[in-house]
Structure formats: structure tokens, C-alpha cells
Design a protein around this motif. Structure first.
Motif, PDB file in Angstrom:
ATOM      1  N   MET A 194       8.699 -19.779  -7.071  1.00 18.82           N
ATOM      2  CA  MET A 194      10.110 -19.760  -6.728  1.00 18.82           C
ATOM      3  C   MET A 194      10.395 -18.556  -5.843  1.00 18.82           C
ATOM      4  N   ALA A 195      11.124 -18.761  -4.763  1.00 18.12           N
ATOM      5  CA  ALA A 195      11.423 -17.678  -3.819  1.00 18.12           C
ATOM      6  C   ALA A 195      12.326 -16.652  -4.469  1.00 18.12           C
ATOM      7  N   THR A 196      12.104 -15.398  -4.134  1.00 19.26           N
ATOM      8  CA  THR A 196      12.952 -14.332  -4.656  1.00 19.26           C
ATOM      9  C   THR A 196      13.816 -13.785  -3.538  1.00 19.26           C
ATOM     10  N   GLU A 197      14.901 -13.157  -3.939  1.00 20.37           N
ATOM     11  CA  GLU A 197      15.841 -12.617  -2.965  1.00 20.37           C
ATOM     12  C   GLU A 197      15.181 -11.516  -2.135  1.00 20.37           C
ATOM     13  N   LYS A 198      15.474 -11.532  -0.848  1.00 22.26           N
ATOM     14  CA  LYS A 198      14.962 -10.501   0.060  1.00 22.26           C
ATOM     15  C   LYS A 198      15.607  -9.165  -0.276  1.00 22.26           C
ATOM     16  N   ARG A 199      14.805  -8.118  -0.362  1.00 21.18           N
ATOM     17  CA  ARG A 199      15.318  -6.798  -0.726  1.00 21.18           C
ATOM     18  C   ARG A 199      14.982  -5.782   0.357  1.00 21.18           C
ATOM     19  N   THR A 200      15.682  -4.662   0.294  1.00 24.90           N
ATOM     20  CA  THR A 200      15.422  -3.550   1.204  1.00 24.90           C
ATOM     21  C   THR A 200      14.894  -2.378   0.396  1.00 24.90           C
ATOM     22  N   TRP A 201      13.732  -1.887   0.813  1.00 30.16           N
ATOM     23  CA  TRP A 201      13.028  -0.819   0.105  1.00 30.16           C
ATOM     24  C   TRP A 201      12.992   0.436   0.966  1.00 30.16           C
ATOM     25  N   PHE A 202      13.214   1.584   0.335  1.00 33.26           N
ATOM     26  CA  PHE A 202      13.088   2.898   0.974  1.00 33.26           C
ATOM     27  C   PHE A 202      11.931   3.594   0.267  1.00 33.26           C
ATOM     28  N   ILE A 203      10.862   3.894   1.005  1.00 30.21           N
ATOM     29  CA  ILE A 203       9.626   4.386   0.389  1.00 30.21           C
ATOM     30  C   ILE A 203       9.212   5.709   1.020  1.00 30.21           C
ATOM     31  N   THR A 204       8.854   6.681   0.207  1.00 33.29           N
ATOM     32  CA  THR A 204       8.362   7.965   0.710  1.00 33.29           C
ATOM     33  C   THR A 204       6.837   8.010   0.615  1.00 33.29           C
ATOM     34  N   GLY A 205       6.240   8.891   1.419  1.00 38.62           N
ATOM     35  CA  GLY A 205       4.793   9.099   1.352  1.00 38.62           C
ATOM     36  C   GLY A 205       3.993   7.878   1.743  1.00 38.62           C
ATOM     37  N   CYS A 206       4.246   7.332   2.943  1.00 39.77           N
ATOM     38  CA  CYS A 206       3.655   6.048   3.348  1.00 39.77           C
ATOM     39  C   CYS A 206       2.423   6.168   4.227  1.00 39.77           C
ATOM     40  N   SER A 207       1.909   7.361   4.415  1.00 43.82           N
ATOM     41  CA  SER A 207       0.785   7.516   5.355  1.00 43.82           C
ATOM     42  C   SER A 207      -0.493   6.858   4.855  1.00 43.82           C
ATOM     43  N   SER A 208      -0.666   6.758   3.529  1.00 45.67           N
ATOM     44  CA  SER A 208      -1.875   6.162   2.968  1.00 45.67           C
ATOM     45  C   SER A 208      -1.605   5.768   1.520  1.00 45.67           C
ATOM     46  N   GLY A 209      -2.630   5.305   0.846  1.00 45.54           N
ATOM     47  CA  GLY A 209      -2.561   5.057  -0.585  1.00 45.54           C
ATOM     48  C   GLY A 209      -1.520   4.037  -1.010  1.00 45.54           C
ATOM     49  N   PHE A 210      -0.887   4.322  -2.147  1.00 43.36           N
ATOM     50  CA  PHE A 210       0.099   3.399  -2.701  1.00 43.36           C
ATOM     51  C   PHE A 210       1.241   3.143  -1.724  1.00 43.36           C
ATOM     52  N   GLY A 211       1.682   4.187  -1.023  1.00 44.55           N
ATOM     53  CA  GLY A 211       2.791   4.030  -0.087  1.00 44.55           C
ATOM     54  C   GLY A 211       2.464   3.051   1.019  1.00 44.55           C
ATOM     55  N   GLU A 212       1.307   3.215   1.631  1.00 45.99           N
ATOM     56  CA  GLU A 212       0.899   2.300   2.699  1.00 45.99           C
ATOM     57  C   GLU A 212       0.760   0.877   2.169  1.00 45.99           C
ATOM     58  N   GLN A 213       0.159   0.734   0.996  1.00 42.28           N
ATOM     59  CA  GLN A 213      -0.008  -0.599   0.425  1.00 42.28           C
ATOM     60  C   GLN A 213       1.341  -1.267   0.136  1.00 42.28           C
ATOM     61  N   LEU A 214       2.292  -0.503  -0.351  1.00 46.96           N
ATOM     62  CA  LEU A 214       3.624  -1.056  -0.599  1.00 46.96           C
ATOM     63  C   LEU A 214       4.238  -1.585   0.690  1.00 46.96           C
ATOM     64  N   VAL A 215       4.143  -0.808   1.745  1.00 50.85           N
ATOM     65  CA  VAL A 215       4.705  -1.231   3.030  1.00 50.85           C
ATOM     66  C   VAL A 215       4.064  -2.539   3.478  1.00 50.85           C
ATOM     67  N   ARG A 216       2.761  -2.602   3.456  1.00 51.31           N
ATOM     68  CA  ARG A 216       2.055  -3.779   3.966  1.00 51.31           C
ATOM     69  C   ARG A 216       2.330  -5.024   3.113  1.00 51.31           C
ATOM     70  N   GLN A 217       2.284  -4.867   1.801  1.00 53.53           N
ATOM     71  CA  GLN A 217       2.487  -6.042   0.950  1.00 53.53           C
ATOM     72  C   GLN A 217       3.935  -6.523   0.972  1.00 53.53           C
ATOM     73  N   LEU A 218       4.877  -5.595   0.996  1.00 56.37           N
ATOM     74  CA  LEU A 218       6.293  -5.983   1.025  1.00 56.37           C
ATOM     75  C   LEU A 218       6.660  -6.656   2.337  1.00 56.37           C
ATOM     76  N   ARG A 219       6.136  -6.152   3.442  1.00 58.07           N
ATOM     77  CA  ARG A 219       6.426  -6.774   4.732  1.00 58.07           C
ATOM     78  C   ARG A 219       5.788  -8.166   4.799  1.00 58.07           C
ATOM     79  N   ALA A 220       4.620  -8.329   4.196  1.00 55.22           N
ATOM     80  CA  ALA A 220       3.987  -9.648   4.166  1.00 55.22           C
ATOM     81  C   ALA A 220       4.831 -10.646   3.378  1.00 55.22           C
ATOM     82  N   LEU A 221       5.598 -10.134   2.411  1.00 48.63           N
ATOM     83  CA  LEU A 221       6.487 -10.984   1.616  1.00 48.63           C
ATOM     84  C   LEU A 221       7.834 -11.202   2.297  1.00 48.63           C
ATOM     85  N   GLY A 222       8.087 -10.476   3.405  1.00 48.81           N
ATOM     86  CA  GLY A 222       9.322 -10.660   4.149  1.00 48.81           C
ATOM     87  C   GLY A 222      10.445  -9.724   3.776  1.00 48.81           C
ATOM     88  N   ASP A 223      10.191  -8.754   2.902  1.00 46.70           N
ATOM     89  CA  ASP A 223      11.234  -7.793   2.540  1.00 46.70           C
ATOM     90  C   ASP A 223      11.431  -6.770   3.651  1.00 46.70           C
TER      91      ASP A 223
END
Length: 300
Positions: free
Chosen positions: A1-30
Motif C-alpha cells: 500500500m502506498a504511503t504518503e509522501k513526506r519531507t525529510w531534513f537530514i544532517t550529516g549526509c556525506s556518508s554512512g547512515f545519512g547518505e543511505q537515508l538520502v538515497r533510499q528515501l529519494r528512491a521511494l519518492g520522498d
């Protein structure tokens, strides 16, 4: 079931968890606002994701953090999730750590997330009668368990956990629509083990400890037991209430990694033994006519 599109503000995105969050969330369309220091160079590899990239040092003054968070609100019309992911690890025996050393850890790992929380709260409180929004904090196993040569990092994470637990109770009383989540991972497949800041040997007595910590950190890099990609996937599900979180109530804390769970269980079992062994002594210090603790805050 599709979920509502959200807007995320993320710190520390150069690598690690931050980078992964950016990539996976954008792949989901957020929508994603990816932030970090020296963003033009250190976040350039994220431009192809379509995320909005903003320069942000979490140790900046409150006014600067407020302005950057407001910029994200202006771009997307609002923010739904704040992820405090930026971190700094300094390693060294406590006798060798200076107050300035400790302050660097506190500035990034404690004051930064709490100041950004202040930036977000008025926006989240404006969403309906009970407010709305989610604030995620990348804490650590070290927010519950002290480590040798880890005083700076552990102290900052212990402080963060205490402050967030207090805030959760404040919000639960007046703005229950705003949720908080502390993530407590063990050792995961990020760059963190390569980026530990080891202080120089200042007291000869502690040299063996410092050298052992350098060996340990280097030995863990590339052999981490935890899968960072999988952790991020599950965190996104938890934030959205899908997958592994379907039908579950959001807790304040979630540990990640078998190493973390094992360490937590051992500490909790040891703590309960102390409580049991010293229960009678502890209770004996009450006044004879003691009526019990103060009641909880009344309903608003």
C-alpha cells in the motif's frame, strides 16, 4: 500500500547512515533536504538523487540553524521528519581529554541535535491541535553503555538520551502528535570506524589503552557485524509505520544490531541485580511517614 509522501531534513549526509537515508528515501519518492558541512564538495555525490542540498554545520549558532530549517520549510511548504544524524567521535582516556576536547563532542552530538530540535518544534507544533512530526536522533549503543577511551562520545550520547527522554514527556503532556525516536545501533557498516579522532598520547600511563583502541577501531573497519543499508531500510519503515513497524506503537528507543542487544541485556541484568541486592538498604533511607513520590503532571 502506498504511503504518503513526506519531507525529510537530514544532517550529516556525506556518508554512512545519512547518505543511505538520502538515497533510499529519494528512491521511494520522498522529498529530502540533505545537509552537511562544506556541502558543495562533500555532498556533491548526492546531487544525482534529486535531493535538495544545503550547507549546514550543526555546531553553528541557533539563528543559523533556524534559518536553514526555515529554508527547507519554504522550499517544500513544510518538513515532516527531522533526522539528527551528524556525529563526531573522539577517542582518548578521560585523564588525557581536556575540557575543550569534551566540548567538541558535546557541541556536535548533544547541542547540535537539541538546537535543531528547537528549530523544528515551533513548526511541528503548528500542525493541528496536538502538533505533528517526527524527530529521529542517531544515538548509539554508547548512549547507554560507557566504553574505555570513549568518555567524550559516551558523555555526549548519554546527555542526548536524557534530554530527549525529558522532551518526550513534555511533548506527551502538551503536544502528543510530535513523536521522538532514539536509534541505538551497535557497530554497523559505515565509515565511522575509519573516522575516529584519536587524541595524541598526553599521559604515558594510558599509552597502551590508546594504542589498543586504535587497533580495535582499525580492526572493526570493513568487518562490522551490522548492515547499514538494512538498518536504514527498517528505520524508514518504522518512521512510516509500514513493514517491520506495521501495527506497532512507536517506542522512544530502538536498539539495532545483535552486539548492541547483547550489551544492553548484560547491563540491564547487572543493574537489576544491584536493585534487588540493595533494595532494602535503598528503602531504609525514606522518612517513616513517607507518602510516595509526587504525582505525575495533571491532564492539561
Amino acid at each position: 500500500m502506498a504511503t504518503e509522501k513526506r519531507t525529510w531534513f537530514i544532517t550529516g549526509c556525506s556518508s554512512g547512515f545519512g547518505e543511505q537515508l538520502v538515497r533510499q528515501l529519494r528512491a521511494l519518492g520522498d522529498n529530502v533536504v540533505a545537509t552537511g558541512r562544506n556541502a558543495d564538495s562533500k555532498l556533491a555525490h548526492l546531487k544525482d538523487t534529486g535531493a535538495t542540498i544545503l550547507n549546514l554545520d550543526v555546531t553553528a549558532p541557533q539563528a543559523e540553524l533556524d534559518a536553514t530549517f526555515q529554508q527547507a520549510i519554504d522550499i517544500y511548504g513544510g518538513v515532516d521528519v527531522l533526522v539528527n544524524n551528524a556525529g563526531y567521535i573522539q577517542c582518548g582516556a578521560i585523564e588525557e581529554l581536556t575540557q575543550d576536547d569534551m566540548q567538541r563532542s558535546l557541541n556536535t552530538n548533544f547541542h547540535g541535535p537539541i538546537n535543531l530540535t528547537r528549530s523544528a518544534l515551533s513548526h511541528f507544533r503548528s500542525k493541528g491541535e496536538t502538533g505533528g512530526g517526527l524527530i529521529i536522533y542517531m544515538s548509539s549503543q554508547s548512549g547507554f553503555i560507557g566504553e574505555p577511551a570513549g568518555a567524550g562520545y559516551c558523555a555526549s550520547k548519554f546527555a542526548l538520551e536524557g534530554a530527549v527522554e525529558s522532551l518526550a514527556k513534555e511533548l506527551g503532556w502538551l503536544a502528543p502528535g510530535i513523536k521522538l525516536l532514539l536509534l541505538e545501533p551497535g557497530i554497523f557498516s559505515t565509515e565511522v570506524m575509519k573516522n575516529i579522532n584519536h587524541i595524541p598520547n598526553r599521559v604515558e600511563f594510558w599509552k597502551p589503552l590508546n594504542e589498543a583502541c586504535r587497533v580495535r577501531g582499525a580492526g572493526n573497519y570493513g568487518k562490522e557485524p551490522g548492515n547499514a543499508v538494512d538498518l536504514v531500510s527498517k528505520v524508514i519503515q518504522i518512521a512510516k509505520g509500514t513493514g517491520v513497524a506495521e501495527g506497532k506503537e512507536l517506542p522512544l528507543r530502538i536498539p539495532f544490531g545483535s552486539d548492541c542487544v547483547k550489551a544492553f541485556r548484560e547491563k540491564l541484568q547487572g543493574f537489576m541485580k544491584i536493585v534487588d541486592d540493595w533494595d532494602e538498604v535503598a528503602r531504609s533511607t525514606d522518612f517513616p511517614d513517607q507518602k510516595g513520590p509526587m504525582p505525575d503532571l495533571p491532564d492539561k
